[in-house]
Design a protein around this motif. Structure first.
Motif, PDB file in Angstrom:
ATOM      1  N   CYS A 153     -27.407   7.714  17.315  1.00  0.00           N
ATOM      2  CA  CYS A 153     -26.775   9.402  17.172  1.00  0.00           C
ATOM      3  C   CYS A 153     -27.000  10.333  18.179  1.00  0.00           C
ATOM      4  O   CYS A 153     -27.484  10.081  19.156  1.00  0.00           O
ATOM      5  CB  CYS A 153     -27.735   9.750  16.749  1.00  0.00           C
ATOM      6  N   GLY A 154     -25.595  10.844  18.487  1.00  0.00           N
ATOM      7  CA  GLY A 154     -25.197  11.862  19.635  1.00  0.00           C
ATOM      8  C   GLY A 154     -24.129  12.885  19.345  1.00  0.00           C
ATOM      9  O   GLY A 154     -23.700  12.465  18.315  1.00  0.00           O
ATOM     10  N   GLY A 155     -23.750  13.812  19.525  1.00  0.00           N
ATOM     11  CA  GLY A 155     -23.070  14.823  20.019  1.00  0.00           C
ATOM     12  C   GLY A 155     -21.558  14.052  20.610  1.00  0.00           C
ATOM     13  O   GLY A 155     -21.665  13.018  21.375  1.00  0.00           O
ATOM     14  N   GLU A 156     -20.821  15.214  20.560  1.00  0.00           N
ATOM     15  CA  GLU A 156     -19.522  14.603  21.526  1.00  0.00           C
ATOM     16  C   GLU A 156     -19.472  15.873  22.490  1.00  0.00           C
ATOM     17  O   GLU A 156     -20.515  16.512  22.478  1.00  0.00           O
ATOM     18  CB  GLU A 156     -18.507  15.368  20.111  1.00  0.00           C
ATOM     19  N   ASN A 157     -18.666  14.590  22.893  1.00  0.00           N
ATOM     20  CA  ASN A 157     -18.774  15.663  24.552  1.00  0.00           C
ATOM     21  C   ASN A 157     -17.355  15.796  25.249  1.00  0.00           C
ATOM     22  O   ASN A 157     -16.616  15.042  24.098  1.00  0.00           O
ATOM     23  CB  ASN A 157     -19.659  14.472  25.671  1.00  0.00           C
ATOM     24  N   TYR A 158     -17.307  16.016  25.831  1.00  0.00           N
ATOM     25  CA  TYR A 158     -15.206  16.422  26.846  1.00  0.00           C
ATOM     26  C   TYR A 158     -14.659  17.268  26.415  1.00  0.00           C
ATOM     27  O   TYR A 158     -15.351  17.930  25.226  1.00  0.00           O
ATOM     28  CB  TYR A 158     -15.173  14.578  27.367  1.00  0.00           C
ATOM     29  N   ASP A 159     -13.015  16.420  26.322  1.00  0.00           N
ATOM     30  CA  ASP A 159     -12.130  17.359  25.513  1.00  0.00           C
ATOM     31  C   ASP A 159     -11.847  18.201  24.249  1.00  0.00           C
ATOM     32  O   ASP A 159     -12.605  17.489  22.667  1.00  0.00           O
ATOM     33  CB  ASP A 159     -10.492  16.352  26.122  1.00  0.00           C
ATOM     34  N   GLY A 160     -12.377  19.460  23.568  1.00  0.00           N
ATOM     35  CA  GLY A 160     -12.318  20.176  22.803  1.00  0.00           C
ATOM     36  C   GLY A 160     -13.877  19.073  21.634  1.00  0.00           C
ATOM     37  O   GLY A 160     -13.679  18.986  20.268  1.00  0.00           O
ATOM     38  N   ALA A 161     -14.916  18.996  22.425  1.00  0.00           N
ATOM     39  CA  ALA A 161     -15.772  19.103  22.170  1.00  0.00           C
ATOM     40  C   ALA A 161     -16.038  19.251  19.996  1.00  0.00           C
ATOM     41  O   ALA A 161     -15.941  20.781  20.422  1.00  0.00           O
ATOM     42  CB  ALA A 161     -17.525  18.198  22.075  1.00  0.00           C
ATOM     43  N   ARG A 162     -16.926  18.349  19.350  1.00  0.00           N
ATOM     44  CA  ARG A 162     -16.618  19.100  17.666  1.00  0.00           C
ATOM     45  C   ARG A 162     -18.120  19.707  17.587  1.00  0.00           C
ATOM     46  O   ARG A 162     -18.854  18.722  17.813  1.00  0.00           O
ATOM     47  CB  ARG A 162     -16.307  18.793  16.736  1.00  0.00           C
ATOM     48  N   PRO A 163     -18.613  20.168  17.078  1.00  0.00           N
ATOM     49  CA  PRO A 163     -20.155  20.403  17.012  1.00  0.00           C
ATOM     50  C   PRO A 163     -20.966  19.587  16.181  1.00  0.00           C
ATOM     51  O   PRO A 163     -20.452  19.080  15.781  1.00  0.00           O
ATOM     52  CB  PRO A 163     -20.427  21.965  16.280  1.00  0.00           C
ATOM     53  N   CYS A 164     -22.309  19.368  16.438  1.00  0.00           N
ATOM     54  CA  CYS A 164     -23.294  18.487  15.751  1.00  0.00           C
ATOM     55  C   CYS A 164     -24.525  19.039  15.418  1.00  0.00           C
ATOM     56  O   CYS A 164     -25.136  20.311  16.727  1.00  0.00           O
ATOM     57  CB  CYS A 164     -23.753  17.301  17.018  1.00  0.00           C
ATOM     58  N   HIS A 165     -24.432  19.091  14.117  1.00  0.00           N
ATOM     59  CA  HIS A 165     -25.479  19.566  13.613  1.00  0.00           C
ATOM     60  C   HIS A 165     -27.303  19.062  14.008  1.00  0.00           C
ATOM     61  O   HIS A 165     -27.374  17.694  13.290  1.00  0.00           O
ATOM     62  CB  HIS A 165     -25.845  20.158  12.265  1.00  0.00           C
ATOM     63  N   TYR A 166     -28.194  20.156  14.129  1.00  0.00           N
ATOM     64  CA  TYR A 166     -28.938  19.907  14.324  1.00  0.00           C
ATOM     65  C   TYR A 166     -29.730  19.097  13.065  1.00  0.00           C
ATOM     66  O   TYR A 166     -30.856  18.020  12.715  1.00  0.00           O
ATOM     67  CB  TYR A 166     -30.808  20.240  14.467  1.00  0.00           C
ATOM     68  N   ASP A 167     -29.405  19.520  12.565  1.00  0.00           N
ATOM     69  CA  ASP A 167     -30.047  19.226  10.399  1.00  0.00           C
ATOM     70  C   ASP A 167     -29.665  17.610  10.296  1.00  0.00           C
ATOM     71  O   ASP A 167     -29.973  17.291   9.069  1.00  0.00           O
ATOM     72  CB  ASP A 167     -29.153  19.969   9.273  1.00  0.00           C
ATOM     73  N   TRP A 168     -28.334  17.605  10.435  1.00  0.00           N
ATOM     74  CA  TRP A 168     -27.876  16.094  10.358  1.00  0.00           C
ATOM     75  C   TRP A 168     -28.160  15.354  10.753  1.00  0.00           C
ATOM     76  O   TRP A 168     -29.095  13.526  11.066  1.00  0.00           O
ATOM     77  CB  TRP A 168     -26.413  15.864  11.186  1.00  0.00           C
ATOM     78  N   VAL A 169     -28.617  15.566  12.703  1.00  0.00           N
ATOM     79  CA  VAL A 169     -29.370  14.537  13.009  1.00  0.00           C
ATOM     80  C   VAL A 169     -31.262  13.620  12.147  1.00  0.00           C
ATOM     81  O   VAL A 169     -31.348  13.424  11.534  1.00  0.00           O
ATOM     82  CB  VAL A 169     -29.567  15.194  14.181  1.00  0.00           C
ATOM     83  N   LEU A 170     -31.359  15.370  11.989  1.00  0.00           N
ATOM     84  CA  LEU A 170     -32.996  14.916  11.593  1.00  0.00           C
ATOM     85  C   LEU A 170     -33.018  14.281  10.268  1.00  0.00           C
ATOM     86  O   LEU A 170     -33.865  13.503   9.795  1.00  0.00           O
ATOM     87  CB  LEU A 170     -33.881  16.042  11.288  1.00  0.00           C
ATOM     88  N   ASP A 171     -32.127  14.703   9.247  1.00  0.00           N
ATOM     89  CA  ASP A 171     -31.294  13.922   8.128  1.00  0.00           C
ATOM     90  C   ASP A 171     -31.572  11.922   8.134  1.00  0.00           C
ATOM     91  O   ASP A 171     -31.678  11.431   7.205  1.00  0.00           O
ATOM     92  CB  ASP A 171     -30.853  14.173   7.284  1.00  0.00           C
TER      93      ASP A 171
END
Length: 270
Positions: A153-171
């Motif tokens: 699991c990980g968030g998005e990077n580079y052009d136009g990166a959309r947010p990753c919510h920590y609550d999603w990760v924890l769930d």
């Protein structure tokens, strides 16, 4: 991948068979030993897709190379699980012990499209990658099948990166813990939302350290690849590759799933 290819002056839409790198698993040193040691894991086609249509002409040769190294595990990742059944080699049977098959799932829609296909396909080792994680995912019913061995699991990077919510990760981490499935939170992504606040983290090293410090990752049941030599004999543990790490690796969130440091010096860190 598109962003990084453009930085290197390459056309990201072009799919091609690599040169000498294609046969890398079979390459040997002057002393006759393989460059890739028994027990290593090789990630295949990570800047494209192993099951993309354009690769059909040379995929059979790739399968042949994988079959010739039953002492090495190969990590496959795809967004095209619907193509996989028609792209397996004739002698596949119920799967090869040295292949780890993974699909990408960035949100619930993709999880519900791809995870049923993942479970239906004849692979001995299965996992999925929720990176970039772009929405909450309830994968509990798929994890309960007992077939999924690891989730990245990980968030998005580079052009136009959309947010990753920590609550999603924890769930998602909680769901994996309930089934004793390994969960690896490898990086926050550039835009990371925690406790209602959005953090901008352009540095990937910092993203990894923050993911490591979160303690969201979880080591579940071990994955046994049952690697063997050309005669079908199991390789003793003392002869298998053991990854080595630098001091900077100790706070890297990817260490749990990393093949170890190759001492290439590109990171500039000790």
């Amino acid at each position: 991948m598109y962003y990084l290819d453009r930085k290197r002056g390459q056309d990201p839409s072009r799919v091609f068979r690599t040169g000498a790198g294609f046969t890398y698993p079979l390459q040997k040193r002057r002393n006759g030993q393989y460059v890739v040691q028994s027990g290593e894991m090789l990630r295949v086609c990570m800047t494209s897709d192993f099951f993309i249509e354009e690769a059909d002409p040379w995929r059979e040769e790739a399968w042949r190379i994988i079959s010739l190294r039953p002492d090495v595990s190969f990590y496959l990742l795809t967004k095209r699980p619907e193509r996989v059944a028609g792209c397996l080699p004739r002698n596949w049977g119920n799967g090869w012990d040295n292949v780890f098959f993974n699909v990408t799932c960035e949100n619930q829609r993709r999880a519900d499209e791809r995870l049923p296909l993942l479970l239906s396909l004849p692979f001995k080792h299965k996992g999925f990658m929720a990176a970039p994680l772009l929405g909450p995912i309830d994968a509990s019913r798929y994890l309960a099948s007992g077939q999924i061995e690891r989730v990245l699991c990980g968030g998005e990077n580079y052009d136009g990166a959309r947010p990753c919510h920590y609550d999603w990760v924890l769930d998602l981490s909680r769901q994996c813990r309930e089934q004793d499935v390994t969960f690896c939170f490898i990086e926050t992504g550039t835009k990371f939302v925690k406790d209602g606040r959005t953090y901008t983290l352009p540095d990937k090293r910092l993203q990894s350290v923050m993911a490591f410090k979160s303690d969201a990752s979880y080591q579940g049941k071990p994955i046994h690849f049952h690697l063997h030599d050309d005669f079908g004999l199991p390789i003793p543990d003392e002869l298998l590759y053991r990854p080595g790490y630098r001091q900077c690796c100790m706070t890297c969130a990817s260490r749990m799933v990393c093949n170890g440091c190759s001492n290439c010096g590109l990171c500039g860190l000790d």
